[in-house]
Design a protein around this motif. Structure first.
Motif, mmCIF file in Angstrom:
data_model
loop_
_atom_site.group_PDB
_atom_site.id
_atom_site.type_symbol
_atom_site.label_atom_id
_atom_site.label_comp_id
_atom_site.label_asym_id
_atom_site.label_seq_id
_atom_site.Cartn_x
_atom_site.Cartn_y
_atom_site.Cartn_z
ATOM 1 N N GLY A 82 0.805 -1.214 0.000
ATOM 2 C CA GLY A 82 0.000 0.000 0.000
ATOM 3 C C GLY A 82 0.838 1.263 0.000
ATOM 4 O O GLY A 82 0.401 2.305 0.501
ATOM 5 N N GLY A 83 2.036 1.184 -0.575
ATOM 6 C CA GLY A 83 2.951 2.320 -0.525
ATOM 7 C C GLY A 83 3.256 2.952 -1.864
ATOM 8 O O GLY A 83 4.314 3.569 -2.026
ATOM 9 N N LEU A 84 2.358 2.805 -2.837
ATOM 10 C CA LEU A 84 2.606 3.414 -4.148
ATOM 11 C C LEU A 84 2.674 4.935 -4.030
ATOM 12 O O LEU A 84 1.827 5.552 -3.394
ATOM 13 C CB LEU A 84 1.504 3.034 -5.135
ATOM 14 N N LYS A 85 3.661 5.517 -4.671
ATOM 15 C CA LYS A 85 3.778 6.970 -4.720
ATOM 16 C C LYS A 85 3.059 7.528 -5.949
ATOM 17 O O LYS A 85 2.889 8.727 -6.091
ATOM 18 C CB LYS A 85 5.252 7.379 -4.789
ATOM 19 N N THR A 86 2.679 6.635 -6.863
ATOM 20 C CA THR A 86 2.005 7.024 -8.101
ATOM 21 C C THR A 86 0.657 6.308 -8.174
ATOM 22 O O THR A 86 0.273 5.595 -7.242
ATOM 23 C CB THR A 86 2.869 6.665 -9.328
ATOM 24 N N LYS A 87 -0.036 6.455 -9.310
ATOM 25 C CA LYS A 87 -1.392 5.913 -9.417
ATOM 26 C C LYS A 87 -1.454 4.425 -9.706
ATOM 27 O O LYS A 87 -2.485 3.795 -9.505
ATOM 28 C CB LYS A 87 -2.161 6.663 -10.510
ATOM 29 N N SER A 88 -0.368 3.852 -10.210
ATOM 30 C CA SER A 88 -0.408 2.433 -10.584
ATOM 31 C C SER A 88 0.969 1.804 -10.451
ATOM 32 O O SER A 88 1.989 2.513 -10.371
ATOM 33 C CB SER A 88 -0.891 2.269 -12.031
ATOM 34 N N VAL A 89 0.998 0.485 -10.459
ATOM 35 C CA VAL A 89 2.275 -0.227 -10.381
ATOM 36 C C VAL A 89 3.136 0.092 -11.603
ATOM 37 O O VAL A 89 4.368 0.153 -11.504
ATOM 38 C CB VAL A 89 2.050 -1.745 -10.204
ATOM 39 N N HIS A 90 2.495 0.358 -12.747
ATOM 40 C CA HIS A 90 3.262 0.647 -13.961
ATOM 41 C C HIS A 90 3.918 2.027 -13.918
ATOM 42 O O HIS A 90 5.084 2.170 -14.301
ATOM 43 C CB HIS A 90 2.363 0.483 -15.196
ATOM 44 N N SER A 91 3.212 3.028 -13.449
ATOM 45 C CA SER A 91 3.843 4.342 -13.320
ATOM 46 C C SER A 91 4.865 4.337 -12.180
ATOM 47 O O SER A 91 5.850 5.081 -12.216
ATOM 48 C CB SER A 91 2.799 5.446 -13.113
ATOM 49 N N GLU A 92 4.657 3.460 -11.195
ATOM 50 C CA GLU A 92 5.615 3.333 -10.091
ATOM 51 C C GLU A 92 6.963 2.814 -10.593
ATOM 52 O O GLU A 92 8.018 3.236 -10.105
ATOM 53 C CB GLU A 92 5.060 2.390 -9.021
ATOM 54 N N ILE A 93 6.942 1.916 -11.562
ATOM 55 C CA ILE A 93 8.198 1.416 -12.145
ATOM 56 C C ILE A 93 8.991 2.583 -12.718
ATOM 57 O O ILE A 93 10.194 2.715 -12.468
ATOM 58 C CB ILE A 93 7.904 0.366 -13.243
ATOM 59 N N ILE A 94 8.312 3.444 -13.456
ATOM 60 C CA ILE A 94 8.983 4.593 -14.082
ATOM 61 C C ILE A 94 9.486 5.554 -13.017
ATOM 62 O O ILE A 94 10.618 6.048 -13.092
ATOM 63 C CB ILE A 94 8.027 5.279 -15.077
ATOM 64 N N TRP A 95 8.665 5.811 -12.000
ATOM 65 C CA TRP A 95 9.082 6.704 -10.909
ATOM 66 C C TRP A 95 10.320 6.155 -10.210
ATOM 67 O O TRP A 95 11.249 6.899 -9.884
ATOM 68 C CB TRP A 95 7.941 6.870 -9.906
ATOM 69 N N THR A 96 10.358 4.847 -10.008
ATOM 70 C CA THR A 96 11.472 4.224 -9.293
ATOM 71 C C THR A 96 12.778 4.350 -10.054
ATOM 72 O O THR A 96 13.854 4.457 -9.454
ATOM 73 C CB THR A 96 11.157 2.742 -9.023
ATOM 74 N N LEU A 97 12.719 4.361 -11.368
ATOM 75 C CA LEU A 97 13.939 4.468 -12.172
ATOM 76 C C LEU A 97 14.597 5.838 -12.057
ATOM 77 O O LEU A 97 15.806 5.972 -12.232
ATOM 78 C CB LEU A 97 13.623 4.174 -13.642
ATOM 79 N N ASN A 98 13.825 6.859 -11.740
ATOM 80 C CA ASN A 98 14.353 8.217 -11.661
ATOM 81 C C ASN A 98 15.081 8.425 -10.333
ATOM 82 O O ASN A 98 14.566 8.029 -9.287
ATOM 83 C CB ASN A 98 13.203 9.226 -11.803
ATOM 84 N N PRO A 99 16.254 9.049 -10.340
ATOM 85 C CA PRO A 99 16.983 9.225 -9.084
ATOM 86 C C PRO A 99 16.349 10.203 -8.103
ATOM 87 O O PRO A 99 16.679 10.189 -6.924
ATOM 88 C CB PRO A 99 18.362 9.716 -9.536
ATOM 89 N N THR A 100 15.433 11.056 -8.567
ATOM 90 C CA THR A 100 14.747 11.961 -7.640
ATOM 91 C C THR A 100 13.330 11.444 -7.387
ATOM 92 O O THR A 100 12.886 10.485 -8.010
ATOM 93 C CB THR A 100 14.662 13.396 -8.206
ATOM 94 N N ASN A 101 12.605 12.116 -6.503
ATOM 95 C CA ASN A 101 11.237 11.710 -6.183
ATOM 96 C C ASN A 101 10.184 12.457 -6.991
ATOM 97 O O ASN A 101 8.991 12.335 -6.709
ATOM 98 C CB ASN A 101 10.971 11.901 -4.681
ATOM 99 N N ASN A 102 10.598 13.227 -7.973
ATOM 100 C CA ASN A 102 9.683 14.024 -8.775
ATOM 101 C C ASN A 102 9.003 13.135 -9.828
ATOM 102 O O ASN A 102 9.657 12.661 -10.762
ATOM 103 C CB ASN A 102 10.448 15.168 -9.441
ATOM 104 N N ILE A 103 7.702 12.917 -9.689
ATOM 105 C CA ILE A 103 6.969 12.014 -10.573
ATOM 106 C C ILE A 103 6.900 12.558 -11.993
ATOM 107 O O ILE A 103 7.109 11.819 -12.969
ATOM 108 C CB ILE A 103 5.550 11.748 -10.009
ATOM 109 N N THR A 104 6.630 13.854 -12.131
ATOM 110 C CA THR A 104 6.552 14.454 -13.470
ATOM 111 C C THR A 104 7.887 14.327 -14.194
ATOM 112 O O THR A 104 7.932 13.985 -15.381
ATOM 113 C CB THR A 104 6.147 15.935 -13.363
#
Length: 199
Positions: A82-104
């Motif tokens: 229950g700890g997603l920072k984004t709306k879905s597991v798929h967007s979470e993968i992309i967010w995780t690849l980025n070294p910062t926490n900025n989703i956009t």
């Protein structure tokens, strides 16, 4: 396409399908389609979001399959807790690849863009049949083996995003590209693997 199974996770998150496309010719259309799907309402919106319910990742920014798998595993783990920072597991993968926490920023850097010519397409779900055929109607490109990544990775851009140009371990290996790339891969994969702790 390769399939990975993680039996320790709930069934709807236990199977990961990974495809790699090269010579992608419709990246700009795909990017626009994803934006449109996120804004549609009602049943039309639900249908379109399901049609593009994948992580579309610019392959140029992936150092290795292990790098990608670390992000996928992190996203699934976040979804189960229950700890997603984004709306879905798929967007979470992309967010995780980025070294910062900025989703956009993560979506802009690592997601599909008009300039993407090679794409990883990831689907976290139950086992699915006919996925290759389905993807061929979405992504216009050549499905290639995952080890083709070695010819796609843009190491300079990865170093820039992770601010590794002044990293002593990287500078010391600058004369040997293979050593440098192995070190970059280890650093970025470790960064992804620990993001769930740091985030």
């Amino acid at each position: 396409m390769e399939v990975y199974r993680y039996q320790q996770f709930p069934s709807h998150l236990a199977t990961v399908h990974v495809a790699l496309f090269d010579n992608v010719t419709n990246a700009d259309e795909l990017h626009a389609r994803l934006i449109r799907a996120s804004t549609l309402t009602g049943s039309e919106g639900e249908t379109e979001r399901e049609a593009v319910n994948f992580a579309f990742i610019d392959a140029r920014l992936i150092a290795s399959i292990q790098h990608l798998k670390a992000a996928v595993y992190h996203a699934i783990l976040a979804a189960t807790q229950g700890g997603l920072k984004t709306k879905s597991v798929h967007s979470e993968i992309i967010w995780t690849l980025n070294p910062t926490n900025n989703i956009t920023e993560a979506l802009r850097r690592y997601g599909v863009s008009a300039s993407s010519s090679s794409l990883f397409v990831v689907r976290v779900d139950r086992p699915l049949d006919g996925l290759v055929e389905r993807l061929s109607t979405i992504v216009h490109g050549t499905l290639v083996p995952l080890d083709s990544l070695k010819d796609m990775t843009n190491w300079d851009t990865i170093k820039k995003h992770y601010k590794l140009n002044d990293e002593p371990a990287i500078r010391n290996a600058a004369g040997d590209k293979d050593v440098e790339r192995r070190k970059i891969d280890r650093i970025v994969t470790s960064s992804v693997a620990t993001k769930i702790v740091m985030g």
